[in-house]
Motif scaffolding. Structure first.
Motif, PDB file in Angstrom:
ATOM      1  N   PHE A 107     -23.502  -4.034  24.493  1.00 14.54           N
ATOM      2  CA  PHE A 107     -23.269  -3.812  23.126  1.00 14.54           C
ATOM      3  C   PHE A 107     -21.845  -4.051  22.704  1.00 14.54           C
ATOM      4  O   PHE A 107     -20.951  -3.812  23.559  1.00 14.54           O
ATOM      5  N   VAL A 108     -21.466  -4.493  21.568  1.00 10.68           N
ATOM      6  CA  VAL A 108     -20.339  -4.667  21.035  1.00 10.68           C
ATOM      7  C   VAL A 108     -19.687  -3.617  19.882  1.00 10.68           C
ATOM      8  O   VAL A 108     -20.535  -3.328  19.128  1.00 10.68           O
ATOM      9  N   MET A 109     -18.310  -3.325  19.885  1.00 12.91           N
ATOM     10  CA  MET A 109     -17.912  -2.164  18.824  1.00 12.91           C
ATOM     11  C   MET A 109     -16.912  -2.756  18.298  1.00 12.91           C
ATOM     12  O   MET A 109     -15.996  -3.569  18.725  1.00 12.91           O
ATOM     13  N   ASP A 110     -16.532  -2.397  17.049  1.00 12.96           N
ATOM     14  CA  ASP A 110     -15.298  -2.781  16.201  1.00 12.96           C
ATOM     15  C   ASP A 110     -14.269  -1.950  16.538  1.00 12.96           C
ATOM     16  O   ASP A 110     -14.139  -1.137  17.560  1.00 12.96           O
ATOM     17  N   ASN A 111     -13.081  -1.917  15.723  1.00 12.96           N
ATOM     18  CA  ASN A 111     -12.090  -1.388  16.180  1.00 12.96           C
ATOM     19  C   ASN A 111     -12.014   0.094  15.852  1.00 12.96           C
ATOM     20  O   ASN A 111     -10.938   1.069  16.074  1.00 12.96           O
ATOM     21  N   GLY A 113     -15.096   1.490  17.128  1.00 15.16           N
ATOM     22  CA  GLY A 113     -16.203   2.203  18.004  1.00 15.16           C
ATOM     23  C   GLY A 113     -17.748   2.161  17.375  1.00 15.16           C
ATOM     24  O   GLY A 113     -18.517   2.575  17.799  1.00 15.16           O
ATOM     25  N   ALA A 114     -17.852   1.465  16.107  1.00 10.98           N
ATOM     26  CA  ALA A 114     -19.012   1.430  15.341  1.00 10.98           C
ATOM     27  C   ALA A 114     -19.881  -0.024  16.170  1.00 10.98           C
ATOM     28  O   ALA A 114     -18.977  -0.895  16.246  1.00 10.98           O
ATOM     29  N   ASN A 115     -20.973   0.251  16.325  1.00  5.03           N
ATOM     30  CA  ASN A 115     -21.585  -0.757  16.776  1.00  5.03           C
ATOM     31  C   ASN A 115     -21.558  -1.996  15.893  1.00  5.03           C
ATOM     32  O   ASN A 115     -21.830  -1.842  14.794  1.00  5.03           O
ATOM     33  N   VAL A 116     -21.423  -3.253  16.656  1.00  6.08           N
ATOM     34  CA  VAL A 116     -21.315  -4.473  15.650  1.00  6.08           C
ATOM     35  C   VAL A 116     -22.582  -5.210  16.048  1.00  6.08           C
ATOM     36  O   VAL A 116     -23.331  -5.982  15.346  1.00  6.08           O
ATOM     37  N   ALA A 117     -23.062  -5.436  17.635  1.00 11.12           N
ATOM     38  CA  ALA A 117     -24.221  -5.981  18.019  1.00 11.12           C
ATOM     39  C   ALA A 117     -24.584  -5.425  19.489  1.00 11.12           C
ATOM     40  O   ALA A 117     -23.923  -4.820  20.010  1.00 11.12           O
ATOM     41  N   MET A 118     -25.785  -5.638  19.720  1.00 14.62           N
ATOM     42  CA  MET A 118     -26.433  -5.150  20.799  1.00 14.62           C
ATOM     43  C   MET A 118     -27.669  -5.927  21.287  1.00 14.62           C
ATOM     44  O   MET A 118     -28.323  -6.465  20.511  1.00 14.62           O
ATOM     45  N   THR A 119     -27.913  -5.537  22.362  1.00 12.89           N
ATOM     46  CA  THR A 119     -29.093  -5.946  23.008  1.00 12.89           C
ATOM     47  C   THR A 119     -30.321  -5.084  22.921  1.00 12.89           C
ATOM     48  O   THR A 119     -31.472  -5.559  22.987  1.00 12.89           O
ATOM     49  N   ASP A 120     -29.965  -4.023  23.099  1.00 15.39           N
ATOM     50  CA  ASP A 120     -30.988  -2.841  23.017  1.00 15.39           C
ATOM     51  C   ASP A 120     -30.540  -1.895  21.998  1.00 15.39           C
ATOM     52  O   ASP A 120     -29.152  -1.563  22.084  1.00 15.39           O
ATOM     53  N   LYS A 121     -31.419  -0.810  21.508  1.00 15.43           N
ATOM     54  CA  LYS A 121     -31.015   0.418  20.709  1.00 15.43           C
ATOM     55  C   LYS A 121     -30.114   1.259  21.595  1.00 15.43           C
ATOM     56  O   LYS A 121     -30.634   1.633  22.554  1.00 15.43           O
ATOM     57  N   THR A 122     -28.915   1.514  21.057  1.00 17.18           N
ATOM     58  CA  THR A 122     -28.176   2.487  21.827  1.00 17.18           C
ATOM     59  C   THR A 122     -28.600   3.793  21.487  1.00 17.18           C
ATOM     60  O   THR A 122     -29.072   4.092  20.143  1.00 17.18           O
ATOM     61  N   SER A 123     -28.030   4.910  21.902  1.00 16.68           N
ATOM     62  CA  SER A 123     -28.557   6.144  21.526  1.00 16.68           C
ATOM     63  C   SER A 123     -27.776   6.700  20.102  1.00 16.68           C
ATOM     64  O   SER A 123     -28.262   7.459  19.523  1.00 16.68           O
ATOM     65  N   ASP A 124     -26.747   5.882  20.028  1.00 20.28           N
ATOM     66  CA  ASP A 124     -26.064   6.571  18.910  1.00 20.28           C
ATOM     67  C   ASP A 124     -25.223   5.189  18.261  1.00 20.28           C
ATOM     68  O   ASP A 124     -25.129   4.076  18.678  1.00 20.28           O
ATOM     69  N   PHE A 125     -24.786   5.023  17.002  1.00 22.05           N
ATOM     70  CA  PHE A 125     -24.195   4.062  16.028  1.00 22.05           C
ATOM     71  C   PHE A 125     -22.667   4.054  16.438  1.00 22.05           C
ATOM     72  O   PHE A 125     -22.185   3.255  16.533  1.00 22.05           O
ATOM     73  N   TRP A 126     -22.185   5.228  16.287  1.00 25.69           N
ATOM     74  CA  TRP A 126     -20.613   5.230  16.894  1.00 25.69           C
ATOM     75  C   TRP A 126     -20.345   5.543  18.100  1.00 25.69           C
ATOM     76  O   TRP A 126     -20.553   6.757  18.625  1.00 25.69           O
ATOM     77  N   GLN A 127     -19.598   4.975  18.797  1.00 24.44           N
ATOM     78  CA  GLN A 127     -19.073   5.064  20.183  1.00 24.44           C
ATOM     79  C   GLN A 127     -17.731   5.550  20.181  1.00 24.44           C
ATOM     80  O   GLN A 127     -17.101   5.653  21.208  1.00 24.44           O
TER      81      GLN A 127
END
Length: 186
Positions: A107-111, A113-127
């Motif tokens: 999964f990819v995050m913006d500047n 830490g918010a999700n931008v793209a992912m292969t599978d659902k992450t447990s949360d949106f904000w990393q």
């Protein structure tokens, strides 16, 4: 010349420091993979474009946290989650994931830490509040981060998360995390 070489070596050791602090928990092959292949994926044009586009939206941290709460309260995969998985970058990540058996998730995050793209659902949106983002984004300085190996219930495998910065030219614009199945590394 000597001064430049010393500066280069110090800079290189600073980049490797986060990796080496957890290296005893991750197989040497994962550390090698992190510093070569995975670090280079952080410069992939499809990923860079997706992160730049997300950063340009200018979401506030309050908006991100509200989306994070909605995300965590939503069972299954909602349409807005599916759109992240099926975006151009999400499909690209799936291709990377399918290229090697050891990629459990990406999964990819913006500047922020918010999700931008992912292969599978992450447990949360904000990393953004987690080490995977904080150590790899590194306040815009970037670093490779190899976390501890842990058993992942959903994957039923021992995974290590490896996070690297997303780099546009010489600017750190986000981060990407790879869930690596340590039993699949050859």
């Amino acid at each position: 010349m000597k001064q430049a070489l010393i500066s280069l070596l110090i800079g290189f050791s600073l980049i490797l420091t986060p990796v080496l602090s957890n290296a005893e928990q991750a197989p040497a092959k994962v550390v090698e993979l992190a510093n070569s292949t995975l670090a280079n994926i952080g410069k992939d044009p499809v990923i860079v474009k997706a992160v730049k586009d997300q950063n340009d939206k200018g979401m506030s941290l309050d908006q991100i946290k509200a989306k994070d709460n909605e995300w965590k309260d939503t069972p299954g995969i909602a349409d807005y989650m599916k759109s992240i998985m099926e975006s151009e970058c999400g499909r690209h990540l799936r291709g990377i994931q399918e290229s090697e058996s050891f990629y459990a998730e990406i999964f990819v995050m913006d500047n922020q830490g918010a999700n931008v793209a992912m292969t599978d659902k992450t447990s949360d949106f904000w990393q953004g509040d987690e080490a995977k983002f904080q150590k790899s984004f590194n306040n815009g300085n970037g670093a490779v981060f190899v976390d501890d190996v842990e058993f992942d219930d959903s994957a039923q495998a021992y995974l290590v998360q490896v996070s690297v910065p997303v780099i546009d030219g010489d600017k750190i614009i986000g981060a990407i995390t790879f869930g690596i199945d340590v039993d699949q590394i050859q």
